[in-house]
Each structure stands twice: as structure tokens, then as C-alpha cells.
Enzyme design. Sequence first.
Site, mmCIF file in Angstrom:
data_model
loop_
_atom_site.group_PDB
_atom_site.id
_atom_site.type_symbol
_atom_site.label_atom_id
_atom_site.label_comp_id
_atom_site.label_asym_id
_atom_site.label_seq_id
_atom_site.Cartn_x
_atom_site.Cartn_y
_atom_site.Cartn_z
ATOM 1 N N HIS A 156 11.003 5.502 14.297
ATOM 2 C CA HIS A 156 10.996 5.624 12.835
ATOM 3 C C HIS A 156 11.757 6.884 12.415
ATOM 4 C CE1 HIS A 156 9.323 6.038 8.784
ATOM 5 N NE2 HIS A 156 8.847 4.813 8.881
ATOM 6 N N GLU B 207 -2.691 5.007 2.580
ATOM 7 C CA GLU B 207 -2.519 3.600 2.186
ATOM 8 C C GLU B 207 -3.795 2.927 1.692
ATOM 9 O OE1 GLU B 207 -1.218 5.002 4.927
ATOM 10 O OE2 GLU B 207 0.941 4.634 4.847
ATOM 11 N N GLU C 218 -0.099 -9.099 -1.339
ATOM 12 C CA GLU C 218 -0.856 -8.566 -0.187
ATOM 13 C C GLU C 218 -2.026 -7.698 -0.681
ATOM 14 O OE1 GLU C 218 0.254 -5.524 3.001
ATOM 15 O OE2 GLU C 218 1.013 -7.337 3.923
ATOM 16 N N ARG D 231 0.839 8.429 9.306
ATOM 17 C CA ARG D 231 0.643 9.839 8.973
ATOM 18 C C ARG D 231 -0.619 10.421 9.589
ATOM 19 N NH1 ARG D 231 3.672 11.626 4.160
ATOM 20 N NH2 ARG D 231 5.206 9.981 3.929
ATOM 21 N N HIS E 141 4.311 5.229 13.374
ATOM 22 C CA HIS E 141 4.717 6.109 12.274
ATOM 23 C C HIS E 141 3.581 6.597 11.392
ATOM 24 C CE1 HIS E 141 4.020 3.142 9.077
ATOM 25 N NE2 HIS E 141 4.428 2.252 9.942
ATOM 26 N N ASP F 61 0.788 -1.230 0.000
ATOM 27 C CA ASP F 61 0.000 0.000 0.000
ATOM 28 C C ASP F 61 0.824 1.285 0.000
ATOM 29 O OD1 ASP F 61 1.117 0.039 2.504
ATOM 30 O OD2 ASP F 61 -0.750 -0.346 3.580
HETATM 31 C C1 UD1 Z 1 6.073 4.883 4.400
HETATM 32 C C2 UD1 Z 1 4.780 4.429 3.734
HETATM 33 C C3 UD1 Z 1 3.904 3.689 4.741
HETATM 34 C C4 UD1 Z 1 4.682 2.557 5.412
HETATM 35 C C5 UD1 Z 1 5.928 3.140 6.037
HETATM 36 C C6 UD1 Z 1 6.741 2.041 6.660
HETATM 37 C C7 UD1 Z 1 3.771 5.803 1.995
HETATM 38 C C8 UD1 Z 1 2.841 6.908 1.710
HETATM 39 N N1 UD1 Z 1 4.009 5.585 3.287
HETATM 40 O O1 UD1 Z 1 5.756 5.878 5.347
HETATM 41 O O2 UD1 Z 1 2.790 3.142 4.061
HETATM 42 O O3 UD1 Z 1 3.861 1.979 6.407
HETATM 43 O O4 UD1 Z 1 6.707 3.784 5.011
HETATM 44 O O5 UD1 Z 1 7.758 2.514 7.456
HETATM 45 O O6 UD1 Z 1 4.262 5.167 1.089
HETATM 46 N N2 UD1 Z 1 13.330 8.493 6.332
HETATM 47 C C9 UD1 Z 1 14.712 8.435 6.423
HETATM 48 N N3 UD1 Z 1 15.339 7.227 6.216
HETATM 49 C C10 UD1 Z 1 14.680 6.083 5.945
HETATM 50 C C11 UD1 Z 1 13.271 6.143 5.874
HETATM 51 C C12 UD1 Z 1 12.609 7.344 6.058
HETATM 52 O O7 UD1 Z 1 15.353 9.432 6.689
HETATM 53 O O8 UD1 Z 1 15.320 5.039 5.793
HETATM 54 C C13 UD1 Z 1 12.633 9.793 6.527
HETATM 55 C C14 UD1 Z 1 12.889 10.771 5.350
HETATM 56 O O9 UD1 Z 1 12.966 12.065 5.827
HETATM 57 C C15 UD1 Z 1 11.608 10.576 4.512
HETATM 58 C C16 UD1 Z 1 10.589 10.415 5.609
HETATM 59 O O10 UD1 Z 1 11.228 9.593 6.598
HETATM 60 O O11 UD1 Z 1 11.351 11.668 3.657
HETATM 61 C C17 UD1 Z 1 9.262 9.818 5.210
HETATM 62 O O12 UD1 Z 1 9.404 8.625 4.471
HETATM 63 P P1 UD1 Z 1 8.143 8.104 3.588
HETATM 64 O O13 UD1 Z 1 8.489 6.805 2.960
HETATM 65 O O14 UD1 Z 1 7.656 9.192 2.687
HETATM 66 O O15 UD1 Z 1 6.979 7.914 4.649
HETATM 67 P P2 UD1 Z 1 6.838 6.921 5.866
HETATM 68 O O16 UD1 Z 1 6.169 7.676 6.933
HETATM 69 O O17 UD1 Z 1 8.126 6.240 6.144
HETATM 70 N N1 UDP Z 2 10.658 -3.592 11.969
HETATM 71 C C1 UDP Z 2 12.057 -3.675 11.917
HETATM 72 N N2 UDP Z 2 12.800 -2.818 12.704
HETATM 73 C C2 UDP Z 2 12.226 -1.902 13.531
HETATM 74 C C3 UDP Z 2 10.807 -1.812 13.553
HETATM 75 C C4 UDP Z 2 10.054 -2.661 12.758
HETATM 76 O O1 UDP Z 2 12.617 -4.491 11.184
HETATM 77 O O2 UDP Z 2 12.957 -1.176 14.217
HETATM 78 C C5 UDP Z 2 9.868 -4.492 11.097
HETATM 79 C C6 UDP Z 2 8.687 -5.197 11.715
HETATM 80 O O3 UDP Z 2 9.037 -6.448 12.280
HETATM 81 C C7 UDP Z 2 7.727 -5.366 10.539
HETATM 82 C C8 UDP Z 2 8.048 -4.156 9.684
HETATM 83 O O4 UDP Z 2 9.305 -3.660 10.101
HETATM 84 O O5 UDP Z 2 8.021 -6.518 9.771
HETATM 85 C C9 UDP Z 2 6.984 -3.105 9.853
HETATM 86 O O6 UDP Z 2 7.395 -1.913 9.247
HETATM 87 P P1 UDP Z 2 6.666 -0.535 9.506
HETATM 88 O O7 UDP Z 2 6.068 -0.521 10.880
HETATM 89 O O8 UDP Z 2 7.651 0.515 9.161
HETATM 90 O O9 UDP Z 2 5.535 -0.510 8.389
HETATM 91 P P2 UDP Z 2 4.062 -1.105 8.254
HETATM 92 O O10 UDP Z 2 4.090 -2.556 8.598
HETATM 93 O O11 UDP Z 2 3.168 -0.327 9.154
HETATM 94 O O12 UDP Z 2 3.711 -0.859 6.832
#
Ligand code: UD1
Ligand code: UDP
Length: 399
Positions: free
Chosen positions: A246, A133, A119, A216, A214, A97
Site C-alpha cells: 500500500h 472506519e 455497503e 491504521r 494497511h 467507511d
Molecule cells: C484509506 C481509508 C481506509 C481504506 C483504505 C483503502 C480512511 C480513514 N481510510 O486508508 O478505510 O480501507 O484507504 O486502501 O478513509 N497514498 C498515496 N497514493 C495513493 C493512496 C495513498 O500516496 O494512491 C498515501 C498518501 O501519502 C496518503 C496516505 O497514503 O496521504 C494515506 O491515505 P489515506 O486515504 O488517508 O489512508 P489509507 O491508509 O489509504
Molecule cells: N486490490 C487491488 N490491488 C492491490 C491490492 C488490492 O486492486 O494491489 C483490491 C482488492 O482486490 C480489493 C480492494 O483492492 O477489491 C481492497 O482495497 P484495500 O485493501 O485498499 O481496502 P479495504 O478493502 O480494506 O477497504
Amino acid sequence: MPLKVMTIFGTRPEAIKMAPLIKQLEGDAAIESTVCVTGQHRSMLTQVLDLFEIVPQHDLAVMTGNQTLNGLASRLIALLDDVLAAEKPDRVLVHGDTTTASAAALAAFHRRIPIGHVEAGLRTGDLMQPWPEEMNRRVIDVMSDLMFAPTASSKANLAAERLYGRTIVTGNTVIDALYMTIARIDCDAALRAELDARLPFLDGTLPMLLVTGHRRESFGDGFARICAALGDLALSGAVQIVYPVHLNPNVRGPVQDALGDAPNVHLIDPLDYLGFVRLMQRASLILTDSGGIQEEAPALGKPVLVMRDVTERPEAVEAGTVQLVGTDRAAIRNAVLSHLERQDASRAPTSRNPYGDGRASERIVAALAGRAFDEFDASTACHHALPAHPAPAVCLESR
Ligand code: UD1
Ligand code: UDP
């Protein structure tokens, strides 16, 4: 000629859930596997690629600090179009998603490349929760000709929408990834000791609450209430809190400001999957808004309180492993304390996991290759009996 399958993903959860599938694709003579990571996440994605030893053919490195959804989506479509034009895959696979998944599906659809959605079919019925999502899931399913639904109820959701594609119930690939990881941890005492040594501050005599968050839709007031509840719990002295925070700055800033100096609260960087699975094993209780953790918890026998009002994963709520607590300060605090008082935190792993039996990737690849297979049936599947994943059954006593 082997079928040329391109797997496209970009975030941590997609990477964890695609990793076992990529391994299965790479080992199948009927398939030519190509991996394209978008880099929507940077370090959190790399952690997973390194652990599962996945070397992508394409890395688009799209992430920017505090990226906007439209900025991200527009970069993704432009860059993915170049990759699709060059590689000309017979099929693309996207997961779940995320913005990466919906942009990749749209880019493939515009090039008339068939899309398989891994999924598929999860629904809350509320377009704003989770946001964005729920919309991403729906639009991907509209464009897909193969929908790999993890459960019977996700298949029923798809049937109700009268979509174009074919639906196959596979189980969730996260259970494949989890079993691979548990097998590594449970059969290797030195690895367990090494993982535990990374968190030397943990007090073995105090219950441990593992927290992640995490979403939004909780930015702002929601996170303020969540942090206030964690502060209350920390002050109660009843529990030690471990929170791998996160990397999104909209999460990191408020959490650090509210809890950086709180007693009994350990804010740490995101853990790699190996370290996080070990931490889940050691937790008394998990408090999260994550989707994947709701699926992993039943396999680990851990109760989970979910900081959301609705979930697209009703199976674990029905099984009693997951309870929705929303983001209200008192509701979170009281639910945690009541769980700890009931001391029901050390349940046995469920032998019939509603989300999978460790063979989801095998079924998806069989379907792609045109081979016969049985769909996942949670009512009859027993993951402990599987020869491909013996470790959870053989090594559980070593925890
Ligand atoms: C995204 C996904 C969400 C998923 C989540 C898992 C979308 C809209 N959202 O949300 O569905 O559940 O990932 O974690 O696709 N950042 C870093 N390093 C990283 C990762 C993130 O610095 O390795 C920071 C950056 O500033 C980035 C921000 O997090 O711009 C947001 O990342 P983004 O993927 O846009 O949104 P998530 O909230 O992580
Ligand atoms: N996870 C991880 N390290 C962490 C936190 C979560 O590897 O510090 C794993 C967790 O076991 C799960 C996945 O990340 O498999 C979930 O990711 P996240 O919560 O970012 O996204 P979502 O599942 O909500 O899309």
C-alpha cells in the site's frame, strides 16, 4: 425528469465497489448520473477509474502526502459543499467507511440532500477496530434515508439500531466488480499471459502467499509483528511471498525496511484490479487485513487469513473461508504453515457466495428508480446461474 444521482468516492476500494454501480446508473434512462471523485487516493484511484473507463465530472484532488484525518476531512467538506451547491443532485450515494464517505454524507446532510449508503450496516461493535472506519460507518447510517445492506446480517445490525432510513438487502457490489473482471480474465488467454508476464519472478513449483496490509490500528508494533512473521515464513523456504505494498508511507517505510532484502519476498507496487484479481487466482493462500478481499475470496475459492482481532464481515468466517489470526508473529506464522501443510488451498469457488450474486448494482438502481426487484438472499442465490455474468461458470476451466 430523471433522478439526478451523484456518486461520491475517493479511495481504491470505494472505486472498485462503485464502478459496476456507476455503469448501471449510466445505462438507466430513469437516472441522470454524475460522478465526483475526491481524490483521497491518487494513483490507486486512477488505476480503477482507467480500468472501468469512468470519467468523473468532478475531481477534487484532495490527497496530500501522509495526510491527517482532520486535514483530509476539513478539505473534503469545504470542496464537496461547492460541488453540491453547483450540481444540486436529488440524491448522493456514498460507499462504506472511509473519510471521504463520512465527509460526503455530512456535506450532503447539511444541504438536505438525501443520502444512500452503499455497503451499509457492517459492524464490529468496537469503535476502535477498524479505526476510524467503524465510526464512519455508523455516522453515515444515522444520516442515510436509504441503506443498501449487502447481507441479511448487516440488515439485522441496522434494525437493532432503530435508524431513520429504509434498509434493502442487495448483496455487495464488489461481487459485481469481481465477476466483470473474472469474465475478462478467464475468457482471454492473451490477457492472462500478459498479466502473468508482469510477475516473471514467480516460481510455479512453490506455493504462493499473497499479502496485503494497511490498517491504521496496526501501524507501529502491529506492522513490526506482521513483518517479523513474513520474515520467518520467507526463511522457512515453504512459500514464496508476493506483497503489493500500500502507498501509505506508514506502511511502505516499515515494510521496505523489514523485508526489502528478505529471500522469497517480492515487494511490489499496488496492482490494478485486473492484475490483482489474476494474482488472487494464482495464490495458494491470502494473508490480509483488507475488507474487500475477505468478500472476494469465497468467490475465488481462496482461503484467507485475516490479520485483525475482529471483523465486520462475519459471513465468510462462518462459511470457513476466512480465519482471524490477529497480528501476533507466531499466530500468523503457524496459521500460514498449517494451511500449507493441510494443502487445502485450492478449494472450488463457492456456488453460494454469502456476499453477493453479481446483481447488487442492478438492485440498487431499481430501488432508486422505484422499480420492483427481489432482495439478495444468500440462501437461495446461485451466481453461476446468472445470464448477466456467465463467464465464471463458462470459463472456470481455463485457469
Ligand atoms: C484509506 C481509508 C481506509 C481504506 C483504505 C483503502 C480512511 C480513514 N481510510 O486508508 O478505510 O480501507 O484507504 O486502501 O478513509 N497514498 C498515496 N497514493 C495513493 C493512496 C495513498 O500516496 O494512491 C498515501 C498518501 O501519502 C496518503 C496516505 O497514503 O496521504 C494515506 O491515505 P489515506 O486515504 O488517508 O489512508 P489509507 O491508509 O489509504
Ligand atoms: N486490490 C487491488 N490491488 C492491490 C491490492 C488490492 O486492486 O494491489 C483490491 C482488492 O482486490 C480489493 C480492494 O483492492 O477489491 C481492497 O482495497 P484495500 O485493501 O485498499 O481496502 P479495504 O478493502 O480494506 O477497504
